[in-house]
Design a protein around this motif. Structure first.
Motif: not given
Length: 238
Positions: A11, A88, A119-120
């Motif tokens: 992630y 993420k 979406d980071i």
């Protein structure tokens, strides 16, 4: 952290400041290998490697040996490998260091696109403060390893009013009294002074001190505070 290294690696992406490429690998092989290290199956990692290399603008040179890349291409490749496993959170360490203006703008455009359209979450470590101001909304300023200040950039810039002043006369006493009232004063070109006025002081105090010291103020303009100005305010000129 020790017990969940594979989860964290999946992630979190990291773009290092220094080059850390594997000799004799092309960009596709290097990027897909980093994807596998982050837990991706080989076929998926290869597919994503092509996608992110296209995204950062290396589609025409993705089969070239990385060692033949220019500095700007290497920076884009390091960004691609940080994105390959669709993290993420990504850490970017001095992402525009050593780049010419064109390469710098290309990297900054990519960072802005990542933070706004993907979406980071993006965390940047940089000494190039205009780049931070352009790409970030929140900042943490460190001084000698300790937090000097932190917060939303727009709000931090409102902490002090900034004025540009041209003072004519013997200004030593004038500057001394400004500093006594907790103003920070910075010299500029052409005899212009930057004066940072604290929130508990009124700009009329500057005029009062000038009158006391028989100083003529030929130029007095309120200026927009930049992140560099904020850095000077909280860290100083050392």
């Amino acid at each position: 952290i020790k017990q969940q290294q594979s989860v964290i690696r999946r992630y979190v992406g990291y773009m290092p400041e220094d080059d850390c490429f594997i000799p004799e690998l092309d960009a596709v092989s290097f990027t897909s290998y980093l994807g596998e290290l982050s837990g991706m199956p080989r076929q998926e990692a290869m597919k994503r490697a092509h996608e992110v290399l296209f995204y950062v603008g290396l589609e025409e040179s993705r089969y070239r040996n990385v060692e033949t890349y220019s500095g700007g291409m290497k920076q884009r490749l390091k960004l691609a490998q940080a994105l390959v496993h669709d993290p993420k959170l990504i850490f970017l360490d001095e992402p525009t260091s050593g780049l010419d203006p064109r390469g710098r703008n290309e990297i900054l455009d990519l960072i802005i696109d990542i933070s706004l359209k993907k979406d980071i979450q993006v965390l940047i470590s940089s000494h190039i403060l205009p780049d931070v101001e352009l790409t970030c909304s929140y900042v943490v300023i460190l001084n000698k390893g300790k937090i000097a200040t932190q917060g939303e950039i727009s709000k931090l810039k409102e902490i002090r009013d900034l004025y540009e002043i041209r003072a004519i006369g013997e200004i030593e006493g004038f500057l001394h009294k400004l500093r006594d009232m907790n103003c920070k004063v910075e010299g500029m070109e052409d005899g212009i002074l930057k004066v940072y006025l604290p929130p508990d002081q009124n700009r009329q105090e500057i005029f009062r001190i000038a009158a006391e010291e028989k100083i003529q103020l030929r130029h007095f303009v309120k200026s927009e505070t930049s992140l560099e100005d904020l850095f000077v305010k909280v860290v100083g000129m050392d």
